[in-house]
Write an enzyme that holds these catalytic residues in place. Structure first.
Site, short mmCIF file in Angstrom:
data_model
loop_
_atom_site.label_atom_id
_atom_site.label_comp_id
_atom_site.label_asym_id
_atom_site.label_seq_id
_atom_site.Cartn_x
_atom_site.Cartn_y
_atom_site.Cartn_z
CG HIS A 1 44.06 57.68 74.14
ND1 HIS A 1 45.11 58.21 74.84
CD2 HIS A 1 44.19 56.33 74.23
CE1 HIS A 1 45.87 57.23 75.30
NE2 HIS A 1 45.34 56.08 74.95
CG HIS B 1 44.92 49.21 75.01
ND1 HIS B 1 44.73 48.46 76.14
CD2 HIS B 1 45.87 50.12 75.30
CE1 HIS B 1 45.54 48.92 77.10
NE2 HIS B 1 46.23 49.93 76.62
CG ASP C 1 39.21 51.59 74.52
OD1 ASP C 1 39.18 52.72 75.03
OD2 ASP C 1 40.01 50.70 74.90
CG ASN D 1 48.07 59.19 78.17
OD1 ASN D 1 48.49 59.48 77.06
ND2 ASN D 1 48.21 57.98 78.69
CD GLU E 1 42.88 51.80 70.95
OE1 GLU E 1 43.29 52.98 70.95
OE2 GLU E 1 43.62 50.83 71.13
CB SER F 1 46.82 55.08 72.45
OG SER F 1 47.24 53.77 72.17
C1 LIG Z 1 44.97 53.19 78.62
C2 LIG Z 1 44.05 52.38 77.81
C3 LIG Z 1 43.31 51.33 78.37
C4 LIG Z 1 43.55 50.85 79.78
O1 LIG Z 1 43.04 51.73 80.70
P1 LIG Z 1 43.60 51.74 82.19
O2 LIG Z 1 42.57 52.47 82.95
O3 LIG Z 1 44.91 52.43 82.16
O4 LIG Z 1 43.73 50.31 82.61
C5 LIG Z 1 42.41 50.68 77.57
N1 LIG Z 1 42.22 51.03 76.27
C6 LIG Z 1 42.95 52.02 75.70
C7 LIG Z 1 42.71 52.36 74.27
C8 LIG Z 1 43.88 52.73 76.45
O5 LIG Z 1 44.60 53.68 75.89
#
Ligand SMILES: *Cc1c(COP(=O)(O)O)cnc(C)c1O
Length: 386
Positions: free
Chosen positions: A206, A130, A203, A45, A174, A178
């Site tokens: 990404h 997620h 969220d 990533n 999101e 992802s």
């Molecule tokens: C990776 C991710 C998380 C978690 O984040 P970390 O800092 O790795 O705990 C939360 N939401 C999404 C959409 C993610 O891709």
């Protein structure tokens, strides 16, 4: 208990779903070394290539000279001014009055959602959200409705049917997904949120660093930051650091400082992590070329795969190539590994039946030659497989 555990593991193994921990010796500059062998890394990533950026490393190095940690929760000993600086920076970056830093994206999502929502509330969540979002919802005890992925028609149907039964409602999605690499219809979701009187949380794990002016994310790109109540994201993806943030108004911040258990009962991030996150934001804001270069390469690879007749999803630096059965995703990854490329298979039950895929994630560090070779071998595999 051992018997139950063993039976579980046996079944996983039979279903070819048993996971193990890969040991990576080096990762950076678009490459990864595993068991002494170097691969071109299409699984990380580190979208902007910041993980091995010299400027970042220097700033982390000089921060650590002042000591490593804060040694307790910020509510116990007080946070460092560095924490406050990062929060002010994030609030400006996300165009919100305030921000709060969390120790990881996982902790942010479980903590925020379970603090804001109660049993009497309801939450509408995209089906592909997620795991940390799902866990936050479960922990809150609120009623939970899943809408079909990016389907605002279905969301509207659920809102129409369920919203009035509850006092408070939260919609959560999101912004860039992802596993599918596609983008949420934020403008339509904002319209529904306003119409049905809900709060909206997004969220941007990404999307931060990759989309929007200066990499501020998709909420900014689509001009809807002001309509989103909680903009959450992580430092652990494109920003090549660690930890997470949420940006909102001061009322939410004050409430979460007082109630969010994953914030209160965990030691704050150490100095060098915070310094790295600040450095990453500075670089991302200044260096448009990283974002533009990345998205240009993604556009090229997606176009070439489509032209060769592959089933490719999404519209971002995350490029899933659908291979159908679980077995195909595994054999394609093994084939690519043999040719020196590291990619990730994503299988049922993570994705729907017959939609197994490899997830190609691009980095600013990938060269045209690396991408062209990947294309060549994906195509070769298909000719062999069929
Ligand atoms: C990776 C991710 C998380 C978690 O984040 P970390 O800092 O790795 O705990 C939360 N939401 C999404 C959409 C993610 O891709």
């Amino acid at each position: 208990m051992e018997r139950r555990i063993s039976a579980f593991l046996e079944k996983r193994k039979r279903d070819e779903l048993l996971r193990h921990l890969e040991q990576v010796e080096f990762r950076g500059k678009g490459k990864v070394t595993i068991q002494g062998k170097e691969y071109i890394d299409f699984s990380s990533n580190d979208y902007l290539g910041l993980a091995s950026n010299q400027d970042m490393i220097e700033r982390i190095r000089s921060a650590v000279l002042d000591g490593t940690a804060v040694s307790a929760s910020r509510l116990m000993t007080g946070g460092l001014s560095l924490h406050h600086r990062l929060e002010e920076k994030i609030a400006r970056f996300k165009n919100k009055p305030a921000a709060l830093i969390f120790n990881s994206g996982y902790q942010a999502n479980i903590g925020i959602i379970s603090a804001l929502c109660e049993k009497e509330d309801c939450i509408f969540s995209d089906r592909l959200n997620h795991a940390s979002i799902i866990d936050g919802i479960r922990l809150s005890g609120a009623s939970f409705f899943r809408f079909r992925h990016n389907d605002t028609g279905h969301l509207k149907e659920l809102l129409e049917k369920e919203r009035a039964k509850f006092r408070n409602a939260l919609i959560v999605t999101e912004t860039l997904f992802s596993m599918d690499g596609d983008i949420a219809p934020l403008n339509e979701i904002v319209e529904l949120k306003n119409k049905y009187g809900c709060k909206l949380m997004v969220d941007e794990a990404h999307a931060t660093g990759v989309f929007g002016p200066e990499g501020r994310g998709l909420a900014e790109q689509k001009g809807v930051s002001q309509d989103i109540d909680i903009i959450m994201g992580t430092f652990s993806k494109a920003l090549a650091g660690f930890g997470a943030y949420a940006a909102f108004d001061n009322l939410f911040k004050q409430y979460l400082v007082n109630t969010c258990r994953s914030f209160i009962y965990s030691t704050a991030l150490p100095t060098f992590v915070i310094a790295g996150n600040i450095a990453a934001l500075d670089i991302v804001s200044k260096e448009d070329k990283r974002r533009e270069g990345l998205l240009f390469k993604a556009c090229y690879l997606r176009k070439e795969l489509l032209a060769k007749g592959f089933d490719v999803r999404g519209e971002s630096q995350i490029i899933p190539v659908i291979t159908g059965e679980n077995r195909n995703a595994l054999t394609l990854c093994a084939y690519l590994k043999d040719k020196g490329f590291w990619t990730l298979p994503v299988r049922t039950p993570t994705v729907p039946v017959n939609e197994s895929r490899i997830r190609i994630s691009l980095s600013y560090d990938h060269t045209r030659e690396m991408i062209d070779n990947l294309l060549l071998y994906v195509n070769e595999w298909r000719e062999d497989a069929l």
